[in-house]
Design a protein around this motif. Structure first.
Motif, mmCIF file in Angstrom:
data_model
loop_
_atom_site.group_PDB
_atom_site.id
_atom_site.type_symbol
_atom_site.label_atom_id
_atom_site.label_comp_id
_atom_site.label_asym_id
_atom_site.label_seq_id
_atom_site.Cartn_x
_atom_site.Cartn_y
_atom_site.Cartn_z
ATOM 1 N N THR A 285 0.839 -1.204 0.000
ATOM 2 C CA THR A 285 0.000 0.000 0.000
ATOM 3 C C THR A 285 0.868 1.245 0.000
ATOM 4 O OG1 THR A 285 -1.743 -1.182 1.196
ATOM 5 C CG2 THR A 285 -1.855 1.226 1.197
ATOM 6 N N VAL B 270 0.381 7.914 8.573
ATOM 7 C CA VAL B 270 -0.184 6.578 8.717
ATOM 8 C C VAL B 270 -0.480 6.345 10.190
ATOM 9 C CG1 VAL B 270 0.157 4.104 8.349
ATOM 10 C CG2 VAL B 270 1.207 5.750 6.772
ATOM 11 N N GLN B 271 -1.716 5.969 10.464
ATOM 12 C CA GLN B 271 -2.088 5.523 11.808
ATOM 13 C C GLN B 271 -2.277 4.022 11.740
ATOM 14 O OE1 GLN B 271 -5.571 7.523 13.230
ATOM 15 N NE2 GLN B 271 -4.674 9.547 13.010
ATOM 16 N N HIS B 272 -1.547 3.322 12.595
ATOM 17 C CA HIS B 272 -1.678 1.869 12.662
ATOM 18 C C HIS B 272 -2.359 1.530 13.980
ATOM 19 C CE1 HIS B 272 0.244 -2.128 13.923
ATOM 20 N NE2 HIS B 272 -0.733 -2.406 13.084
ATOM 21 N N HIS B 273 -3.653 1.237 13.909
ATOM 22 C CA HIS B 273 -4.428 0.840 15.091
ATOM 23 C C HIS B 273 -4.266 -0.670 15.247
ATOM 24 C CE1 HIS B 273 -6.715 4.692 15.256
ATOM 25 N NE2 HIS B 273 -6.397 4.693 13.960
ATOM 26 N N ARG C 133 -5.328 -2.226 11.699
ATOM 27 C CA ARG C 133 -6.047 -1.290 10.826
ATOM 28 C C ARG C 133 -5.080 -0.161 10.486
ATOM 29 N NH1 ARG C 133 -11.469 0.670 9.911
ATOM 30 N NH2 ARG C 133 -11.418 2.892 9.478
ATOM 31 N N PHE C 134 -4.891 0.075 9.198
ATOM 32 C CA PHE C 134 -4.008 1.142 8.732
ATOM 33 C C PHE C 134 -4.850 2.218 8.074
ATOM 34 C CE2 PHE C 134 -1.298 -2.610 8.725
ATOM 35 C CZ PHE C 134 -0.146 -2.135 9.332
ATOM 36 N N GLU C 135 -4.613 3.450 8.488
ATOM 37 C CA GLU C 135 -5.262 4.599 7.851
ATOM 38 C C GLU C 135 -4.167 5.477 7.263
ATOM 39 O OE1 GLU C 135 -7.886 6.570 10.591
ATOM 40 O OE2 GLU C 135 -8.821 4.682 11.192
ATOM 41 N N THR D 125 -3.344 8.786 5.201
ATOM 42 C CA THR D 125 -3.914 10.069 4.795
ATOM 43 C C THR D 125 -2.829 10.889 4.124
ATOM 44 O OG1 THR D 125 -5.409 10.006 6.708
ATOM 45 C CG2 THR D 125 -5.166 12.114 5.563
ATOM 46 N N ARG E 218 -7.417 9.298 1.057
ATOM 47 C CA ARG E 218 -7.302 8.387 2.199
ATOM 48 C C ARG E 218 -7.449 6.951 1.742
ATOM 49 N NH1 ARG E 218 -11.394 9.053 6.394
ATOM 50 N NH2 ARG E 218 -10.013 7.745 7.593
ATOM 51 N N VAL F 25 -7.815 3.060 3.699
ATOM 52 C CA VAL F 25 -7.966 2.339 4.968
ATOM 53 C C VAL F 25 -7.880 0.846 4.684
ATOM 54 C CG1 VAL F 25 -9.484 1.887 6.934
ATOM 55 C CG2 VAL F 25 -9.410 4.172 5.930
ATOM 56 N N ASP G 143 -8.039 -2.929 6.739
ATOM 57 C CA ASP G 143 -8.325 -3.694 7.951
ATOM 58 C C ASP G 143 -7.815 -5.111 7.764
ATOM 59 O OD1 ASP G 143 -9.530 -2.498 10.195
ATOM 60 O OD2 ASP G 143 -11.399 -2.210 9.055
#
Length: 187
Positions: A112, A156-159, A169-171, A173, A179, A181, A183
């Protein structure tokens, strides 16, 4: 996927090298970066692997003092205007995070990132919250990463929730507003 395969995927990322030319100025080797036009002393890379463009090909070797490169028990002397490249270092906290990822999560994250025209070597910030939770059975939180490819920036936010199942979960932006996302859930 073995560690060797992961390393090969990382090594073949774009923008993995600092590339430029060297000049001998006042008996000191100076490296001029093509991309930034910045100059730096080549002595910072003594005893490290660098590559030189020599006889129409890239040759790896260990940089030694006095402008010498040790290549397969052969010594090559550096010359003015010689092309040189040195592998960039991956941000340490990012390397630790990549090592934590399951194979399919690693591949999904990397592909990604690459699809968005970013490389692992574009990372300018990584807060790896997961590394602070080493001794816990149940891990939950967010890792925050910033990449800059000189044309745009992606945050990148990696929850993650790592309990009985693993949830990632990768977001992504981008600075353009786009964006993406992803999962991922593993049992």
């Amino acid at each position: 996927m073995g560690q060797l395969q992961r390393m090969q995927l990382i090594e073949h990322q774009s923008r993995a090298f600092l590339e430029g030319v060297i000049e001998n100025i006042n008996d000191q080797w100076v490296f001029f970066d093509y991309e930034t036009d910045e100059a730096m002393m080549l002595e910072h890379y003594i005893d490290q692997e660098i590559e030189i463009y020599f006889q129409h090909k890239w040759i790896k070797g260990i940089l030694e003092e006095d402008g010498r490169l040790n290549h397969k028990n052969e010594t090559i002397f550096l010359m003015d205007k010689m092309k040189v490249r040195m592998r960039k270092q991956i941000v340490f906290s990012l390397q630790m995070l990549l090592d934590e990822f399951e194979d399919d999560v690693f591949l999904q994250f990397l592909s990604t990132l690459n699809t968005l025209d970013f490389s692992i070597y574009d990372c300018i910030f990584c807060h790896n919250h997961l590394s602070f939770l080493d001794n816990l059975d149940k891990k939950q939180g967010v890792n925050i990463l910033i990449f800059d490819n000189e044309e745009s920036v992606v945050a990148v936010q990696h929850h993650f929730i790592y309990e009985n199942d693993k949830q990632d979960r990768f977001e992504f932006t981008l600075s353009t507003g786009k964006r993406v996302v992803i999962d991922k859930m593993l049992k």
